[in-house]
Design a protein around this motif. Structure first.
Motif, PDB file in Angstrom:
ATOM      1  N   LEU A  34       0.834  -1.208   0.000  1.00  0.00           N
ATOM      2  CA  LEU A  34       0.000   0.000   0.000  1.00  0.00           C
ATOM      3  C   LEU A  34       0.867   1.256   0.000  1.00  0.00           C
ATOM      4  O   LEU A  34       2.067   1.187   0.261  1.00  0.00           O
ATOM      5  CB  LEU A  34      -0.943  -0.042   1.209  1.00  0.00           C
ATOM      6  CG  LEU A  34      -2.043  -1.117   1.101  1.00  0.00           C
ATOM      7  CD1 LEU A  34      -2.824  -1.235   2.397  1.00  0.00           C
ATOM      8  CD2 LEU A  34      -2.988  -0.844  -0.066  1.00  0.00           C
ATOM      9  N   PRO A  35       0.285   2.419  -0.329  1.00  0.00           N
ATOM     10  CA  PRO A  35       1.068   3.641  -0.526  1.00  0.00           C
ATOM     11  C   PRO A  35       2.065   3.932   0.601  1.00  0.00           C
ATOM     12  O   PRO A  35       1.765   3.770   1.785  1.00  0.00           O
ATOM     13  CB  PRO A  35      -0.004   4.730  -0.607  1.00  0.00           C
ATOM     14  CG  PRO A  35      -1.195   4.018  -1.183  1.00  0.00           C
ATOM     15  CD  PRO A  35      -1.152   2.640  -0.605  1.00  0.00           C
ATOM     16  N   ASN A  65       3.199   6.646   1.796  1.00  0.00           N
ATOM     17  CA  ASN A  65       2.985   7.784   2.691  1.00  0.00           C
ATOM     18  C   ASN A  65       1.887   7.533   3.722  1.00  0.00           C
ATOM     19  O   ASN A  65       1.530   8.417   4.496  1.00  0.00           O
ATOM     20  CB  ASN A  65       2.670   9.055   1.886  1.00  0.00           C
ATOM     21  CG  ASN A  65       1.507   8.870   0.928  1.00  0.00           C
ATOM     22  OD1 ASN A  65       1.106   7.746   0.624  1.00  0.00           O
ATOM     23  ND2 ASN A  65       0.978   9.973   0.438  1.00  0.00           N
ATOM     24  N   LYS A  67      -6.773  -0.571  -3.677  1.00  0.00           N
ATOM     25  CA  LYS A  67      -5.523   0.192  -3.552  1.00  0.00           C
ATOM     26  C   LYS A  67      -5.609   1.481  -4.381  1.00  0.00           C
ATOM     27  O   LYS A  67      -5.258   2.570  -3.910  1.00  0.00           O
ATOM     28  CB  LYS A  67      -4.339  -0.659  -4.020  1.00  0.00           C
ATOM     29  CG  LYS A  67      -2.998   0.068  -3.957  1.00  0.00           C
ATOM     30  CD  LYS A  67      -1.880  -0.795  -4.532  1.00  0.00           C
ATOM     31  CE  LYS A  67      -0.557  -0.049  -4.552  1.00  0.00           C
ATOM     32  NZ  LYS A  67       0.530  -0.847  -5.172  1.00  0.00           N
ATOM     33  N   LYS A  68      -6.113   1.349  -5.600  1.00  0.00           N
ATOM     34  CA  LYS A  68      -6.271   2.520  -6.483  1.00  0.00           C
ATOM     35  C   LYS A  68      -7.273   3.506  -5.867  1.00  0.00           C
ATOM     36  O   LYS A  68      -7.060   4.720  -5.896  1.00  0.00           O
ATOM     37  CB  LYS A  68      -6.758   2.050  -7.860  1.00  0.00           C
ATOM     38  CG  LYS A  68      -6.913   3.146  -8.895  1.00  0.00           C
ATOM     39  CD  LYS A  68      -7.146   2.535 -10.278  1.00  0.00           C
ATOM     40  CE  LYS A  68      -7.253   3.583 -11.364  1.00  0.00           C
ATOM     41  NZ  LYS A  68      -8.549   4.283 -11.354  1.00  0.00           N
ATOM     42  N   GLU A  88      -5.471   5.383  -3.194  1.00  0.00           N
ATOM     43  CA  GLU A  88      -4.495   6.330  -3.778  1.00  0.00           C
ATOM     44  C   GLU A  88      -5.193   7.588  -4.293  1.00  0.00           C
ATOM     45  O   GLU A  88      -4.661   8.701  -4.157  1.00  0.00           O
ATOM     46  CB  GLU A  88      -3.731   5.643  -4.911  1.00  0.00           C
ATOM     47  CG  GLU A  88      -2.745   4.608  -4.425  1.00  0.00           C
ATOM     48  CD  GLU A  88      -2.167   3.740  -5.546  1.00  0.00           C
ATOM     49  OE1 GLU A  88      -1.167   3.085  -5.308  1.00  0.00           O
ATOM     50  OE2 GLU A  88      -2.747   3.739  -6.659  1.00  0.00           O
ATOM     51  N   GLU A  89      -6.376   7.416  -4.871  1.00  0.00           N
ATOM     52  CA  GLU A  89      -7.109   8.554  -5.420  1.00  0.00           C
ATOM     53  C   GLU A  89      -7.581   9.524  -4.335  1.00  0.00           C
ATOM     54  O   GLU A  89      -7.915  10.675  -4.617  1.00  0.00           O
ATOM     55  CB  GLU A  89      -8.323   8.052  -6.217  1.00  0.00           C
ATOM     56  CG  GLU A  89      -7.948   7.392  -7.537  1.00  0.00           C
ATOM     57  CD  GLU A  89      -9.125   6.644  -8.166  1.00  0.00           C
ATOM     58  OE1 GLU A  89     -10.175   6.482  -7.481  1.00  0.00           O
ATOM     59  OE2 GLU A  89      -8.997   6.216  -9.312  1.00  0.00           O
ATOM     60  N   LEU A 107      -5.760  10.097  -1.380  1.00  0.00           N
ATOM     61  CA  LEU A 107      -4.640  10.587  -0.555  1.00  0.00           C
ATOM     62  C   LEU A 107      -4.255  12.021  -0.944  1.00  0.00           C
ATOM     63  O   LEU A 107      -4.414  12.419  -2.070  1.00  0.00           O
ATOM     64  CB  LEU A 107      -3.439   9.654  -0.713  1.00  0.00           C
ATOM     65  CG  LEU A 107      -3.574   8.297  -0.024  1.00  0.00           C
ATOM     66  CD1 LEU A 107      -2.385   7.412  -0.370  1.00  0.00           C
ATOM     67  CD2 LEU A 107      -3.676   8.466   1.488  1.00  0.00           C
TER      68      LEU A 107
END
Length: 213
Positions: free
Chosen positions: A41-42, A44, A206-207, A210-211, A213
Motif C-alpha cells: 500500500l502507498p 505515505n 488500492k487505487k 491512492e485517489e 490521498l
C-alpha cells in the motif's frame, strides 16, 4: 483507553501529518492477517492493524461472539459488537493523537466481521473516518443507530466474492441501495472468489485509496 493490541507500519517516506489507515480483521483471525497488505500500500500511509479483544484460543480473535443453536441457527452478540465499535472509535482517536495524523484523511478497512463493524462505526460516529473499505462484509441493520445522520460525508468502497460461502453475496448487494438511499458516495463490486480477497480486488481498492490521498 481502548486497550486494543495493534501493530504499525510507519510511512516509508517522512510525512509530517500522515494519512491513517486502520485495519480490522475478520472473525477468528488476528492483527497479522490484513497486515500482509501493508507492504503493497502507498508509502505515505501510516497503517495500523488492530487485534480484536475476544480471544478464541489458538491465535484467533473476534470482535464479537457468533453463537449457534438448533432453533435460531447462527446469531451475533450485538452487545459485544457495539462494545467493540465503541472501543475501535476510542482507539482511532488515540492513534490519531499519538501519531499526529491528518485528521481529514482517515481510512478504515475491514474484512468480514471487521467490515460489518466498519459500516456500523461510520454510522454511530459520523465523520470520524472519511473513507471506508468494506471487504466481504454487509450492513447489519441490527447494528445501526436509531437515526443515521444525513451530514455524513464518508465514502465507501464495498466488494464481495460472488461465491462467498460464509456471508452470502445477496447480503452484500443490499449495501449499495442502502447507501444510495442515504445519498452516501459508494462503489460496489464483485469478484469470482469465495470468502477472500482476489488480486484484482486488492489492486482495485488500492487505487481507490491512492485517489483519496
Amino acid at each position: 483507553m481502548s486497550d486494543l493490541h495493534y501493530i504499525v507500519r510507519t510511512p516509508k517516506i517522512p510525512v509530517e501529518k500522515p494519512s491513517l489507515l486502520i485495519l480490522l480483521h475478520g472473525y477468528g483471525s488476528n492483527e497479522q492477517d490484513l497486515f500482509s497488505f501493508a507492504e503493497e500500500l502507498p508509502d505515505n500511509l501510516l497503517i495500523v492493524s488492530a487485534q480484536a479483544p475476544l480471544s478464541m484460543g489458538f491465535g484467533g480473535y473476534a470482535w464479537y461472539t457468533i453463537n449457534f443453536d438448533d432453533k435460531n441457527g447462527k446469531f451475533s452478540d450485538l452487545k459485544e459488537a457495539k462494545e467493540s465499535i465503541d472501543k475501535i472509535a476510542i482507539f482511532i482517536d488515540e492513534i490519531k493523537k499519538k501519531y499526529n495524523t491528518n485528521s481529514d484523511k482517515t481510512f478504515l478497512l475491514g474484512f468480514s466481521q471487521g467490515a460489518i463493524l466498519s459500516y456500523s462505526l461510520s454510522f454511530f460516529y459520523p465523520n470520524k473516518i472519511q473513507h471506508v473499505i468494506v471487504l466481504s462484509g454487509y450492513i447489519n441493520t441490527e447494528l445501526l443507530p436509531e437515526k443515521i445522520s444525513t451530514d455524513i460525508k464518508t465514502d465507501y468502497y464495498c466488494s464481495h466474492g460472488s461465491v462467498d460461502q460464509v456471508l452470502p453475496v445477496e447480503w452484500a448487494r443490499n449495501s449499495k441501495p442502502f447507501l444510495d438511499k442515504l445519498g452516501f458516495n459508494n462503489v460496489y463490486s464483485e469478484y469470482n472468489v469465495g470468502h477472500g480477497v482476489a488480486p484484482q480486488n486488492f489492486y482495485s481498492f488500492k487505487k481507490w485509496i491512492e485517489e483519496r490521498l
